[in-house]
Design a protein around this motif. Structure first.
Motif, mmCIF file in Angstrom:
data_model
loop_
_atom_site.group_PDB
_atom_site.id
_atom_site.type_symbol
_atom_site.label_atom_id
_atom_site.label_comp_id
_atom_site.label_asym_id
_atom_site.label_seq_id
_atom_site.Cartn_x
_atom_site.Cartn_y
_atom_site.Cartn_z
ATOM 1 N N CYS A 633 16.776 37.950 -31.613
ATOM 2 C CA CYS A 633 15.703 37.486 -30.712
ATOM 3 C C CYS A 633 14.354 38.070 -31.143
ATOM 4 N N ALA A 634 14.369 39.371 -31.462
ATOM 5 C CA ALA A 634 13.132 40.036 -31.871
ATOM 6 C C ALA A 634 12.571 39.413 -33.138
ATOM 7 N N GLU A 635 13.419 39.205 -34.131
ATOM 8 C CA GLU A 635 12.953 38.703 -35.425
ATOM 9 C C GLU A 635 12.493 37.248 -35.332
ATOM 10 N N THR A 637 11.382 35.656 -32.648
ATOM 11 C CA THR A 637 10.131 35.622 -31.878
ATOM 12 C C THR A 637 8.957 36.025 -32.753
ATOM 13 N N HIS A 638 9.144 37.070 -33.532
ATOM 14 C CA HIS A 638 8.077 37.529 -34.429
ATOM 15 C C HIS A 638 7.726 36.441 -35.446
ATOM 16 N N LEU A 663 13.484 37.040 -22.465
ATOM 17 C CA LEU A 663 13.150 38.189 -23.316
ATOM 18 C C LEU A 663 12.825 39.416 -22.476
ATOM 19 N N THR A 690 13.276 47.930 -31.313
ATOM 20 C CA THR A 690 12.853 46.919 -32.289
ATOM 21 C C THR A 690 12.300 45.690 -31.565
ATOM 22 N N LEU A 691 12.969 45.302 -30.461
ATOM 23 C CA LEU A 691 12.504 44.154 -29.664
ATOM 24 C C LEU A 691 11.103 44.425 -29.109
ATOM 25 N N LYS A 694 8.538 44.129 -31.943
ATOM 26 C CA LYS A 694 8.295 42.761 -32.403
ATOM 27 C C LYS A 694 7.572 41.929 -31.341
ATOM 28 N N LEU A 695 7.940 42.110 -30.070
ATOM 29 C CA LEU A 695 7.273 41.348 -29.002
ATOM 30 C C LEU A 695 5.816 41.786 -28.862
ATOM 31 N N TRP A 711 9.405 49.334 -20.609
ATOM 32 C CA TRP A 711 9.485 49.598 -22.054
ATOM 33 C C TRP A 711 8.986 51.002 -22.381
#
Length: 1198
Positions: A633-635, A637-638, A663, A690-691, A694-695, A711
């Motif tokens: 999801c992180a990658e 989205t980025h 997310l 990591t999420l 990237k977000l 976060w």
């Protein structure tokens, strides 16, 4: 090539690919037997070499090396086999040859047969009638228990297996069997059979040769009539009496099974058929499938299939599928579409009517044989499964079509998900064999292809790893076999499925052998079928070498292949369905990065299909799936945000409200279910950090959202919990949390006007600074790096406080001396902060690096270079020194580029001197790092670093052309340059680092550093000023490091070497020279009251070396040595006595020749382990003889 067009910034791949032709060339450079002359010379010299054991072993070894070179291309030996065989047989047949020479010749014959293969080599052996009895007699004379001559017996048995095939009845060779004494001689037939039987039960390789002999001998027409039944009775009887539970029984059973298998392989069907049922029954009773001996189970399967072939008539199945024709003309006519093509186009599978087939009953035993072979397909060992698969293929080829189809159905039953990986592997091998032989009809492909596609992705987790790589490899073999077996028309319905599956395996399989197997199968299909979409283009990118590197497969080649529409979605689907939940974390991370790279190929598919599928998995129950899904999801989205930026759109144009909520929901849900704690919590922290990163980088519209506080809590909690996580993931979590913090602050804490919210800034910075004095080292590490990662607007106004707090972290105190890692991270953070806030000479010290705080920063970093802390892990201070060096370079280059005036000449001198000293130290890695930093500062050009002392001299020593290529890791390259720095006044203190290397423990470092130092001193022997300057530096280093064992002990060892090599001979002529006097005083001070035996023994060696200096020095040295003769430690007393003895031999002029012998006798004959009062008398007597003052006992003060 194609990859370079696809990704221009991949020079590593291009370089790697450019090496391929060389690799291929090196693998096939042999064109002929180039060592034939050398081999001939070795064989000709055997008559001379055999008497000497050393020469004999040397000859064997040389011959082995020559022959083993041709293991992969043995056919190159064929033109030379005859002369080699003739030469060796001449030696063997020569009656004058002693036994040792004969055995040596047979060893050479065995080496040749091992490389070329006995079947080819045996054809050249002489097999006339006259050869039979000599070979048999020679074999009878052998001792089966002599383990050193087994090659002789092995080769003789093979030779006999050829000679026994003479086309005459053996009874004609016997003549009159009665001898003169009235005893009956044994017939030749019985002699051969007796020898063969005796060698079937030995434990060496002769057993294999005996089985070959039996298969050739028993199948002779005269022998099978008279001896075959008896031999089989003996074999089955022996087999039934033996047990595989014992080693002896296993050896016997092995011999019997080999003999039977060879016999039923080479014997005629009509001869073997009467005995086949009995042998099968005996074999069933042996229950070999229960044995744990792999070889016995393999031989059992081998024998079973041979029995099955005996039961069935040898015929070619007319119903089998045939691709093409044996006739070249027919093939050409078929491809041209001639009359024959029209006739056969629709009848390739069934060429004859079924009623044309010869009808005959299938014996009932065949069912038993097939059942045993199907069981063999599921065996735990590969060689058994492979033998069973070949058996299935051979047997099916002799069965009627209906029964053969039943066998195929039974093989397909191996692919049930209740079966083990062994069953799947055996099934794949069997299908490949059936397909290769044309026994798998096209009508069955619709059942087989789905099974093979499952086999290509078979991966079962077992504990901490998985099984299934052999299944995937075998499935690739099936695809390879199908490519050769079927016409393109037959495989056309399955082309897209097979091509996608092979590409996916070639790209994403964890095991390199499976990736390469899939690449080979894909290549075969492209070449044979010609129907695989974009086959040539894909092959160019994903060839054998390219798929060898897994990172290249996931991140580069996959992007290129996904550019072809047929493969885009299958590749993405495979990553989402099979790889993000993989048991190996590395594969999950690669998969997420691959999805990032693939997003531009199918952004809509990622948005509409992939992300909605991943979001529920990211909060699912399975740990590995959850981890992989969050990363994915992180990658993705980025990648979508980068795509939006390129197209000048907002990221929300790709992501709808539901996905954005999903997310945000990931962290909330994981927190609610407490999945950051306990088992798997570490993985979740890594993934969510990591999420967050990237977000944040993707500029998600979450400003002011409560999720930001969530976060931030996770990042803080992760940093505060570092000491609780396992050491394996600690570093990863620390780096991931710090990266997430930097991204989060940059995106969500910066106000529109560019500053930070004062309350928020104050709270965050104070919280982080308070954690820097935590009693837990890891917490200090985490928050040091966190402060270093803060953006400039959060440091504004707080810089001085933050630097002061980090300075405290980098200081060594008694309670946290072992906190080397926190000091390292503190220094890294200081450098990072300096790079973040920038330089402004007249600026405020609370906001910039300025003239008011630059000295403090440099002092902190330079202090880090003096950290030599050691603990149970070794020299942990080296981590701090390494970080200090890197930080010094970064800060210095920053100031050089912006405000060079802030670099003080004295600071620049200190930096260069400290780096030079570090580049002379003993640990290769840190020496290399220091040298690299040293040359980086020296040759920085934009603009040059100011105030570097002796810049021109340094540029002469270290050439600019070598600045990048110079190998500091190699002591042989580094130390000759480093010692040249001793000639520069500013850099003389490099001797400290050199001392530690010369007096160290690593042999290569000690040898190279000491040799370089000796060479330097030899060059200045005639320069009194230079030598005096060196001596002053040496004394200064000694004085500065007095009682510092890290330097003083190696220094004493170095002094011993310098004195022994005459480096100070120039001072010997002058009586009472100050250098030896000062050196002696320092050595006395260093060793006084020491209990360190290593230091004391080194001191004794130095004292003995100082004896060469005349005057008061010599008297004081002798007094000191005699004092140590009665040291409380026996080892020191013995060492002193031994060293004085050697000293008197070396420097014989220091003592009156009349007393030399007496003194040396006392030193050598006295037991220095004895009581001290007695030893003092002996010592005092020596003192009187040498006129040295006697040491006096001093009463201890109470």
């Amino acid at each position: 090539m194609v990859l370079n067009k696809m990704n221009g910034d991949e020079p590593e791949q291009e370089d790697y690919r450019s090496l391929e032709p060389d690799v291929i060339a090196r693998g096939n450079i042999l064109e002929s037997f180039t060592e034939s002359k050398e081999a001939q010379e070795l064989i000709n010299n055997l008559r001379l070499d055999h008497e000497d054991l050393i020469l004999q072993e040397t000859a064997i070894q040389k011959f082995k090396v020559i022959m083993n070179t041709y293991q992969e291309q043995p056919h190159l030996l064929d033109p030379h086999l005859e002369w080699m065989l003739t030469s060796l047989l001449d030696i063997i047949r020569d009656e004058a040859s002693p036994p040792s020479l004969v055995h040596l010749a047979f060893k050479f014959l065995y080496i040749i047969s091992k490389v070329r293969g006995y079947k080819t080599f045996l054809r050249l052996f002489p097999h006339e009638v006259v050869d039979l009895h000599p070979v048999l007699d020679m074999l009878v004379w052998q001792n089966p228990k002599d383990y050193e001559t087994w090659e002789t017996r092995y080769m003789l048995l093979l030779w006999l297996s050829v000679t026994c095939l003479i086309p005459f009845d053996l009874s004609r060779l016997d003549g009159d069997l009665s001898s003169l004494e009235g005893c009956t001689r044994v017939p030749t037939m019985d002699r051969i059979l007796s020898v063969a039987k005796s060698y079937l039960v030995v434990s060496d390789k002769a057993r294999d040769a005996a089985a070959v002999l039996i298969s050739k001998f028993i199948t002779r027409p005269d022998v099978k009539q008279k001896r075959m039944a008896d031999f089989l009775d003996w074999t089955l009887s022996t087999l039934s009496k033996s047990s595989f539970q014992t080693i002896e029984g296993t050896i016997v059973m092995d011999g019997m099974l080999q003999a039977l298998a060879q016999l039923f392989k080479h014997g005629k069907r009509e001869d073997c058929l009467p005995y086949a049922s009995t042998v099968l029954e005996c074999l069933d009773n042996c229950k070999l499938s229960e044995s744990n001996q792999t070889l016995l189970r393999k031989l059992g399967v081998k024998l079973v299939q041979r029995l099955g072939l005996t039961f069935l008539k040898p015929k070619v199945a007319k119903w089998r599928y045939q691709r093409g024709f044996r006739s070249l003309a027919a093939n050409l006519q078929f491809s041209a579409g001639g009359p024959m093509a029209l006739k056969t186009k629709h009848a390739t599978a069934v060429t004859e009517q079924e009623d044309d087939e010869e009808e005959y009953d299938i014996p009932g035993q065949v069912e038993n044989v097939v059942e045993q072979l199907l069981i063999g397909l599921k065996d735990k060992d590969t060689i058994v499964r492979w033998s069973a698969a070949k058996g299935i293929g051979r047997l099916t080829g002799r069965l009627p079509k209906e029964l053969a189809d039943d066998v195929v159905g039974s093989v397909l039953d191996c692919f049930s998900f209740q079966e083990t990986d062994s069953s799947w592997h055996g099934g794949c091998l069997a299908l490949a064999e059936l397909g290769r032989r044309g026994l798998l009809l096209p009508s069955r492909l619709s059942d087989v292809v789905p099974v093979i596609l499952k086999g290509l992705t078979y991966d079962e987790k077992r504990g901490a790893c998985s099984v299934g790589s052999n299944v995937r490899d075998a499935a690739c073999y099936v695809c390879w076999a199908f490519a050769r077996a079927y016409d393109p028309l037959e495989l056309r319905p399955f082309v897209n499925q097979i091509s996608s599956a092979l590409v996916i395996t070639a790209l994403f399989d964890r095991d390199i052998n499976c990736r390469r197997a899939a690449s080979a199968a894909f290549q075969e299909n492209v070449g044979r079928q010609g129907t695989f979409p974009h086959g040539i283009d894909i092959l160019t990118a994903a060839d054998y070498f390219a798929v060898g590197k897994i990172a290249n497969c996931f991140l580069n080649i996959s992007v290129y292949i996904a550019g072809f529409p047929e493969y885009t979605e299958p590749i993405i689907d495979h990553l989402v369905n099979m790889k993000i939940n993989h048991w190996d974390g590395v594969i999950r991370e690669f998969s997420a990065k691959a999805l990032h790279n693939l997003t531009p190929q199918a952004p809509d598919y990622m948005t509409c299909t992939v992300l909605p599928k991943l979001l529920p998995l990211a909060v699912g129950t399975d740990l590995h799936t959850r981890h992989g899904a969050i990363l994915a999801c992180a990658e993705i989205t980025h990648a979508l945000s980068k795509l939006a930026k390129e197209n000048k759109r907002l990221v929300t144009s790709f992501l709808n409200e539901k996905i954005l909520e999903g997310l945000k929901h990931i962290h909330v849900e994981l927190c609610r279910r407490q999945l950051y704690r306990g088992l798997g919590g570490e993985l979740m922290r890594l993934a969510v950090c990591t999420l967050i990163e990237k977000l944040s980088v993707s500029k998600m519209p979450f400003r002011g959202d409560p999720i930001i506080d969530g976060w931030q809590w996770l990042i803080n909690d992760s940093l505060q919990s570092l000491h609780l996580v396992s050491s394996n993931t600690r570093q990863q979590i620390k780096e991931s949390a710090v990266s997430a913090l930097a991204a989060l602050c940059n995106e969500y804490y910066c106000l529109k006007e560019g500053g930070a919210h004062p309350v928020q800034q104050d709270e965050l910075v104070k919280q982080y600074m308070s954690n820097l004095q935590s009693p837990e080292e890891m917490i200090r590490c985490g928050f040091s790096l966190a402060l270093g990662a803060l953006p400039r607007f959060l440091l504004k106004g707080k810089l001085q406080e933050v630097l002061e707090s980090l300075k405290k972290v980098t200081c060594i105190s008694s309670k946290d001396a072992s906190f080397a890692e926190s000091r390292k991270d503190g220094l890294k953070a200081i450098a990072k902060i300096c790079l973040t806030v920038g330089v402004k000479g007249e600026g405020l010290p609370t906001e910039y690096i300025s003239k008011d705080n630059v000295a403090q920063i440099y002092n902190t970093l330079l202090d880090g270079l003096n950290d030599y802390t050691t603990d149970s892990r070794g020299d942990v201070g080296a981590w701090v020194r390494e970080a200090a060096m890197s930080s010094l370079m970064e800060v210095t280059l920053l100031l050089t580029q912006n405000e060079p005036a802030l670099i003080d000449a004295n600071v620049s001198k200190k930096i260069m001197c400290c780096l030079a000293q570090q580049s002379a130290e003993k640990i290769d890695r840190f020496r290399a790092h220091a040298g690299s930093m040293f040359l980086s500062l020296l040759y920085f050009d934009s603009p040059p670093v100011p105030h570097i002392p002796h810049r021109e001299d340094l540029e002469d020593i270290f050439r600019r052309s070598e600045a990048v290529t110079f190998n500091w890791n190699a002591p042989s390259q580094a130390f000759p340059r480093i010692t040249q720095l001793l000639g520069l006044p500013t850099y003389r203190y490099v001797l400290t680092g050199l001392t530690v290397s010369v007096g160290g423990l690593t042999e290569s470092t000690v040898r190279c550093s000491s040799q370089s130092l000796f060479d330097y001193l030899k060059g200045i022997q005639n320069n009194l000023n230079a030598l005096s300057s060196f001596c002053d530096t040496l004394l200064q280093v000694f004085e500065d490091n007095l009682l510092n064992d890290r330097v003083s002990v190696p220094l004493l060892k170095m002094l011993d070497q310098l004195l022994a090599n005459g480096c100070f001979d120039i001072f010997v002529a002058e009586e009472n020279h100050p250098f030896p006097m000062k050196l002696l005083a320092l050595c006395k001070e260093e060793s006084r009251r020491s209990k360190d035996t290593q230091k004391l023994r080194s001191s004794i060696a130095v004292f003995c070396g100082l004896i060469q200096f005349p005057g008061d020095t010599r008297k004081k040295v002798l007094f000191q040595l005699f004092l140590l003769l009665c040291h409380p430690f026996p080892i020191i007393r013995k060492t002193t006595a031994s060293q004085i003895y050697e000293m008197l031999i070396t420097y014989s002029d220091i003592i009156d020749p009349d007393i030399t012998e007496e003194v040396m006798t006392i030193l050598s004959d006295t037991n220095w382990d004895a009581e001290l009062p007695f030893l003092r008398e002996q010592r005092n007597y020596i003192c009187d003889l040498m006129k040295v003052p006697k040491p006096q006992l001093v009463a201890k003060s109470t």
